[in-house]
Write a protein that holds these residues in place. Structure first.
Motif, PDB file in Angstrom:
ATOM      1  N   UNK A   1       0.803  -1.133  -0.040  1.00  0.00           N
ATOM      2  CA  UNK A   1       0.083   0.079  -0.255  1.00  0.00           C
ATOM      3  C   UNK A   1       0.992   1.453   0.011  1.00  0.00           C
ATOM      4  N   UNK A   2       0.483   2.290  -0.683  1.00  0.00           N
ATOM      5  CA  UNK A   2       1.412   3.579  -0.593  1.00  0.00           C
ATOM      6  C   UNK A   2       0.303   4.561  -0.367  1.00  0.00           C
ATOM      7  N   UNK A   3       0.541   5.440   0.508  1.00  0.00           N
ATOM      8  CA  UNK A   3      -0.547   6.674   1.079  1.00  0.00           C
ATOM      9  C   UNK A   3       0.396   7.938   1.197  1.00  0.00           C
ATOM     10  N   UNK A   4       0.187   8.680   0.068  1.00  0.00           N
ATOM     11  CA  UNK A   4       0.795  10.071   0.193  1.00  0.00           C
ATOM     12  C   UNK A   4       2.244   9.914   0.159  1.00  0.00           C
ATOM     13  N   UNK A   5       2.740   8.784  -0.520  1.00  0.00           N
ATOM     14  CA  UNK A   5       4.184   8.555  -0.712  1.00  0.00           C
ATOM     15  C   UNK A   5       4.840   7.704   0.201  1.00  0.00           C
ATOM     16  N   UNK A   6       4.228   7.254   1.191  1.00  0.00           N
ATOM     17  CA  UNK A   6       4.768   6.528   2.468  1.00  0.00           C
ATOM     18  C   UNK A   6       4.325   4.878   1.975  1.00  0.00           C
ATOM     19  N   UNK A   7       5.284   4.108   1.655  1.00  0.00           N
ATOM     20  CA  UNK A   7       5.010   2.637   1.275  1.00  0.00           C
ATOM     21  C   UNK A   7       4.820   1.917   2.596  1.00  0.00           C
ATOM     22  N   UNK A   8       3.840   0.846   2.371  1.00  0.00           N
ATOM     23  CA  UNK A   8       3.626   0.195   3.653  1.00  0.00           C
ATOM     24  C   UNK A   8       3.793  -1.372   3.021  1.00  0.00           C
TER      25      UNK A   8
ATOM     26  N   UNK B   1      12.603   2.022  -0.652  1.00  0.00           N
ATOM     27  CA  UNK B   1      12.897   3.500  -0.468  1.00  0.00           C
ATOM     28  C   UNK B   1      13.846   4.077  -1.682  1.00  0.00           C
ATOM     29  N   UNK B   2      14.323   3.224  -2.621  1.00  0.00           N
ATOM     30  CA  UNK B   2      15.247   3.876  -3.905  1.00  0.00           C
ATOM     31  C   UNK B   2      14.248   4.229  -4.925  1.00  0.00           C
ATOM     32  N   UNK B   3      12.836   3.719  -4.719  1.00  0.00           N
ATOM     33  CA  UNK B   3      12.024   3.859  -5.808  1.00  0.00           C
ATOM     34  C   UNK B   3      11.665   5.326  -5.898  1.00  0.00           C
ATOM     35  N   UNK B   4      11.452   5.931  -7.157  1.00  0.00           N
ATOM     36  CA  UNK B   4      11.449   7.344  -7.501  1.00  0.00           C
ATOM     37  C   UNK B   4      10.034   7.665  -6.769  1.00  0.00           C
ATOM     38  N   UNK B   5       9.825   8.818  -5.806  1.00  0.00           N
ATOM     39  CA  UNK B   5       8.656   9.230  -5.436  1.00  0.00           C
ATOM     40  C   UNK B   5       8.310   8.808  -4.033  1.00  0.00           C
ATOM     41  N   UNK B   6       9.103   7.703  -3.493  1.00  0.00           N
ATOM     42  CA  UNK B   6       8.901   7.414  -2.022  1.00  0.00           C
ATOM     43  C   UNK B   6       9.112   8.151  -1.120  1.00  0.00           C
ATOM     44  N   UNK B   7       8.470   8.546  -0.090  1.00  0.00           N
ATOM     45  CA  UNK B   7       8.678   9.477   1.023  1.00  0.00           C
ATOM     46  C   UNK B   7       9.315   8.530   2.190  1.00  0.00           C
ATOM     47  N   UNK B   8       8.837   7.552   2.342  1.00  0.00           N
ATOM     48  CA  UNK B   8       9.158   6.824   3.566  1.00  0.00           C
ATOM     49  C   UNK B   8       8.761   5.352   3.284  1.00  0.00           C
ATOM     50  N   UNK B   9       9.126   4.437   4.231  1.00  0.00           N
ATOM     51  CA  UNK B   9       8.889   3.017   4.113  1.00  0.00           C
ATOM     52  C   UNK B   9       8.412   2.397   5.402  1.00  0.00           C
ATOM     53  N   UNK B  10       7.085   1.946   5.601  1.00  0.00           N
ATOM     54  CA  UNK B  10       6.966   1.159   6.709  1.00  0.00           C
ATOM     55  C   UNK B  10       6.706  -0.471   6.371  1.00  0.00           C
ATOM     56  N   UNK B  11       7.993  -1.109   6.698  1.00  0.00           N
ATOM     57  CA  UNK B  11       8.199  -2.307   6.398  1.00  0.00           C
ATOM     58  C   UNK B  11       7.832  -3.288   7.360  1.00  0.00           C
TER      59      UNK B  11
END
Length: 227
Positions: A174-181, A200-210
């Protein structure tokens, strides 16, 4: 990058450089030689040395013009500062070597160069060193306008297939406002931080919740232990 880019020749007069910056609304311009090769960059800071020389005393270390309106001009402490203060052409004013990038330079690499060298714009050159565009801070920030659906699709198709086991259990992205879950399992627990870095290296990603886990682990228990 912006392909329509203003540049000045290395023999351009001081006032022509100032005029070019005002015309193109930029704080720095690349300098090219007669072959079109980028040989340097002139910035507003390079131009201001002349004002410091006019209003300060270059013979006094740390001397600079002070006024009630603001801080002093930068002191002319180095020989290079004095040389630029006396310059009348772009070739004498420019900072060398120019910090440049190629068209295939990643956004992350360009951002690191800008941060490291404290510049706002980078000339883009071809394989021969000829100017073909410019990338600015605003160009790099545009990537964060990328749609969440596009980001999720890239992670789902390009990142996770190399890390997750071939099972019927779906990976949840899931991606919410650039934050990847990220939720699901990877082939080995050691791949969890790698998956986070790749996402995190994908263009446009703001942060990652892994929240990925290794095979045979319990996600709810893993999160309690790691908290």
């Amino acid at each position: 990058m912006t392909r329509t880019v203003g540049a000045v020749r290395h023999r351009a007069a001081f006032k022509d450089v100032v005029r070019a910056m005002r015309q193109w609304h930029v704080s720095a311009v690349p300098v090219v030689d007669d072959e079109g090769l980028v040989v340097g960059v002139v910035s507003e800071a390079d131009l201001l040395h002349k004002e410091a020389l006019r209003d300060g005393d270059p013979d006094l270390p740390g001397a600079g013009h002070t006024s009630a309106a603001g801080p002093p001009y930068p002191p002319l402490r180095r020989l290079s500062d004095l040389s630029k203060a006396a310059a009348v052409e772009a070739g004498e004013l420019m900072t060398v070597p120019a910090v440049t990038v190629h068209a295939d330079t990643t956004l992350a690499q360009a951002a690191r160069l800008m941060t490291r060298h404290r510049v706002k714009r980078l000339p883009v050159v071809d394989a021969h060193g000829r100017l073909c565009g410019v990338v600015s801070r605003s160009d790099l920030l545009k990537v964060f306008l990328r749609d969440d659906v596009d980001i999720a699709e890239e992670i789902r198709c390009e990142v996770l297939p190399r890390l997750t086991p071939d099972t019927d259990e779906p990976d949840r992205v899931d991606v919410r406002k650039g934050v990847v879950i990220l939720r699901g399992r990877v082939r080995h627990a050691a791949l969890v931080p790698l998956a986070s870095r790749l996402a995190r290296a994908v263009e446009g990603v703001v942060d990652v919740d892994c929240g990925l886990t290794g095979p045979g682990t319990r996600p709810d228990l893993d999160r309690r232990v790691g908290s």
